[in-house]
Design an enzyme around this catalytic site. Structure first.
Site, PDB file in Angstrom:
ATOM      1  N   GLN A  52      21.441  13.096  11.822  1.00  0.00           N
ATOM      2  CA  GLN A  52      21.846  14.505  11.887  1.00  0.00           C
ATOM      3  C   GLN A  52      23.125  14.710  11.083  1.00  0.00           C
ATOM      4  OE1 GLN A  52      21.431  15.881  16.326  1.00  0.00           O
ATOM      5  NE2 GLN A  52      21.667  13.681  16.293  1.00  0.00           N
ATOM      6  N   ASN A  53      23.700  13.611  10.596  1.00  0.00           N
ATOM      7  CA  ASN A  53      25.001  13.713   9.934  1.00  0.00           C
ATOM      8  C   ASN A  53      24.852  14.170   8.495  1.00  0.00           C
ATOM      9  OD1 ASN A  53      25.822  12.723  12.327  1.00  0.00           O
ATOM     10  ND2 ASN A  53      26.379  10.696  11.594  1.00  0.00           N
ATOM     11  N   HIS A  65      19.798  17.545   8.989  1.00  0.00           N
ATOM     12  CA  HIS A  65      20.683  18.713   8.870  1.00  0.00           C
ATOM     13  C   HIS A  65      21.290  18.839   7.479  1.00  0.00           C
ATOM     14  CE1 HIS A  65      21.184  18.622  13.539  1.00  0.00           C
ATOM     15  NE2 HIS A  65      20.020  19.108  13.158  1.00  0.00           N
ATOM     16  N   CYS A  89      23.357  30.102 -13.158  1.00  0.00           N
ATOM     17  CA  CYS A  89      22.650  31.382 -13.271  1.00  0.00           C
ATOM     18  C   CYS A  89      23.521  32.555 -12.825  1.00  0.00           C
ATOM     19  CB  CYS A  89      21.353  31.350 -12.452  1.00  0.00           C
ATOM     20  SG  CYS A  89      21.604  31.594 -10.670  1.00  0.00           S
ATOM     21  N   GLY A  91      25.260   7.632  19.077  1.00  0.00           N
ATOM     22  CA  GLY A  91      26.358   8.578  18.836  1.00  0.00           C
ATOM     23  C   GLY A  91      25.934  10.023  18.705  1.00  0.00           C
ATOM     24  N   ASN A  93      26.232   4.794  22.982  1.00  0.00           N
ATOM     25  CA  ASN A  93      27.128   5.949  23.063  1.00  0.00           C
ATOM     26  C   ASN A  93      28.321   5.567  23.943  1.00  0.00           C
ATOM     27  OD1 ASN A  93      28.228   8.681  23.484  1.00  0.00           O
ATOM     28  ND2 ASN A  93      26.208   9.421  22.848  1.00  0.00           N
ATOM     29  N   GLU A 143      29.437   7.523  26.104  1.00  0.00           N
ATOM     30  CA  GLU A 143      29.070   8.053  27.430  1.00  0.00           C
ATOM     31  C   GLU A 143      27.594   8.421  27.417  1.00  0.00           C
ATOM     32  OE1 GLU A 143      31.794  11.365  27.648  1.00  0.00           O
ATOM     33  OE2 GLU A 143      30.335  12.701  26.712  1.00  0.00           O
TER      34      GLU A 143
HETATM   35  P1  OAD Z   1      28.134  15.759  19.017  1.00  0.00           P
HETATM   36  O1  OAD Z   1      29.542  16.036  18.656  1.00  0.00           O
HETATM   37  O2  OAD Z   1      27.392  16.799  19.787  1.00  0.00           O
HETATM   38  O3  OAD Z   1      28.053  14.423  19.865  1.00  0.00           O
HETATM   39  C1  OAD Z   1      28.737  13.260  19.477  1.00  0.00           C
HETATM   40  C2  OAD Z   1      28.333  12.149  20.400  1.00  0.00           C
HETATM   41  O4  OAD Z   1      28.922  10.961  19.929  1.00  0.00           O
HETATM   42  C3  OAD Z   1      28.775  12.328  21.864  1.00  0.00           C
HETATM   43  O5  OAD Z   1      27.670  12.052  22.715  1.00  0.00           O
HETATM   44  C4  OAD Z   1      29.862  11.281  22.038  1.00  0.00           C
HETATM   45  O6  OAD Z   1      29.900  10.740  23.354  1.00  0.00           O
HETATM   46  C5  OAD Z   1      29.434  10.228  21.039  1.00  0.00           C
HETATM   47  N1  OAD Z   1      30.497   9.367  20.493  1.00  0.00           N
HETATM   48  C6  OAD Z   1      31.766   9.698  20.152  1.00  0.00           C
HETATM   49  N2  OAD Z   1      32.412   8.654  19.622  1.00  0.00           N
HETATM   50  C7  OAD Z   1      31.526   7.615  19.618  1.00  0.00           C
HETATM   51  C8  OAD Z   1      31.585   6.257  19.164  1.00  0.00           C
HETATM   52  N3  OAD Z   1      32.683   5.738  18.626  1.00  0.00           N
HETATM   53  N4  OAD Z   1      30.473   5.497  19.315  1.00  0.00           N
HETATM   54  C9  OAD Z   1      29.341   6.003  19.878  1.00  0.00           C
HETATM   55  N5  OAD Z   1      29.239   7.272  20.306  1.00  0.00           N
HETATM   56  C10 OAD Z   1      30.300   8.072  20.181  1.00  0.00           C
HETATM   57  O7  OAD Z   1      27.397  15.368  17.655  1.00  0.00           O
HETATM   58  P2  OAD Z   1      25.821  15.410  17.324  1.00  0.00           P
HETATM   59  O8  OAD Z   1      25.022  14.962  18.474  1.00  0.00           O
HETATM   60  O9  OAD Z   1      25.658  14.719  16.037  1.00  0.00           O
HETATM   61  O10 OAD Z   1      24.546  20.377  13.641  1.00  0.00           O
HETATM   62  O11 OAD Z   1      25.616  16.952  17.122  1.00  0.00           O
HETATM   63  C11 OAD Z   1      24.364  17.418  16.702  1.00  0.00           C
HETATM   64  C12 OAD Z   1      24.519  18.569  15.744  1.00  0.00           C
HETATM   65  O12 OAD Z   1      25.398  19.557  16.321  1.00  0.00           O
HETATM   66  C13 OAD Z   1      25.208  18.226  14.440  1.00  0.00           C
HETATM   67  O13 OAD Z   1      24.358  17.664  13.484  1.00  0.00           O
HETATM   68  C14 OAD Z   1      25.691  19.571  13.985  1.00  0.00           C
HETATM   69  C15 OAD Z   1      26.292  20.030  15.298  1.00  0.00           C
HETATM   70  O14 OAD Z   1      26.484  21.374  15.442  1.00  0.00           O
HETATM   71  C16 OAD Z   1      24.528  21.129  12.562  1.00  0.00           C
HETATM   72  O15 OAD Z   1      25.478  21.199  11.817  1.00  0.00           O
HETATM   73  C17 OAD Z   1      23.270  21.876  12.378  1.00  0.00           C
END
Ligand code: OAD
Length: 257
Positions: free
Chosen positions: A103-104, A121, A152, A189, A215, A217
């Protein structure tokens, strides 16, 4: 650092013939210094989605939206992939059937060496013309003037998926197919709160994969995981990567050298 206890079931799956999908979110880049979206210091605590990450926001204030993406591009350009990214790149070389679904948008998986990435994404380094539809990569951290323009004359937008937009359907369909046919699925993550991406761990489980969450958590998808490995991706994934080396070396390898 507490050593990760890798279960015997998971160890038995860390062999080249296992079909593996790794699904990542912002948490894997957190240790590189990229802010996550939710939780403590999350971007969405400080900024409003409606102002910065919707097609409506871009139509109303393209310069403001671009300034935010420019800030993020600059931040990402100064940092490097971490050991979690490197471990995922090692997975791609080790498993004969491997798919990374992310998703990154930060490009750190590419920089760590992964070749095949399904980017659900989009990519913050892609620019897309809203008039002629041209897409190209532009790795300059700061584009000037903002908003940038296409050859353009049309306005360029960041090549990311905004709230209210569809995911690129071919990419999502491939991610679902890979998820349905894998043996081992890692969810790393991600808070698993943003759909449709967040369906993937459940789809993996329904189709018989062994599901492992990594994760700091438990996420919203932890209940579908067979195992939750609590800790930092940059610590846990390298330990799993070390198990892969062990698997190649075979039994008794621990006595070698
Ligand atoms: P989030 O910010 O929602 O979640 C990050 C996750 O990473 C959380 O569950 C944390 O507990 C975990 N985390 C933090 N540090 C960590 C580490 N060192 N090791 C392991 N886990 C860790 O991010 P996403 O789930 O990626 O969408 O969010 C999904 C989407 O929401 C993104 O792609 C973006 C955002 O809005 C769009 O831009 C469309």
């Amino acid at each position: 650092m507490v050593p990760v206890l890798v279960s015997s079931k998971l160890k038995s799956l860390l062999i080249p013939l296992t079909r593996v999908v790794v699904f990542t979110g912002a948490g894997i880049s957190a240790e590189s210094g990229v802010p996550t979206f939710r939780g403590q210091n999350g971007l969405w605590n400080e900024f409003r989605v409606e102002d910065l990450a919707t097609p409506q926001a871009f139509a109303a204030h393209p310069q403001q939206v671009w300034e935010w993406y420019s800030w993020r591009r600059e931040l990402i350009s100064k940092i490097t992939p971490n050991q979690g990214h490197s471990a995922v790149a090692h997975f791609e070389r080790f498993f004969s059937s491997f798919c990374l679904v992310s998703q990154n948008v930060d490009g750190l998986h590419d920089r760590a060496g992964n070749q095949r990435i399904l980017k659900l994404h989009g990519d913050i380094w892609e620019v897309r013309c809203i008039s002629c539809g041209l897409r190209r990569m532009d790795f300059r951290p700061v584009l000037s003037p903002l908003p940038p323009r296409c050859e353009c004359g049309g306005m360029l937008r960041p090549g990311v998926v905004w709230f209210g937009e569809m995911l690129p359907s071919d990419v999502f369909e491939r991610a679902v197919r890979e998820t349905q046919s894998c043996d081992l699925f890692f969810s790393v993550g991600t808070s698993a709160e943003v759909f449709p991406a967040a369906q993937l761990p459940g789809i993996a489980r329904q189709h018989g994969a062994y599901v492992v969450e990594v994760n700091i958590e438990r996420s919203a998808a932890a209940h579908v995981a067979h195992e939750v490995l609590l800790g930092k991706a940059g610590e846990i994934l390298p330990e799993l990567s070390a198990c892969l080396r062990g698997a190649l070396a075979g039994p008794g390898s621990e006595l070698a050298g």
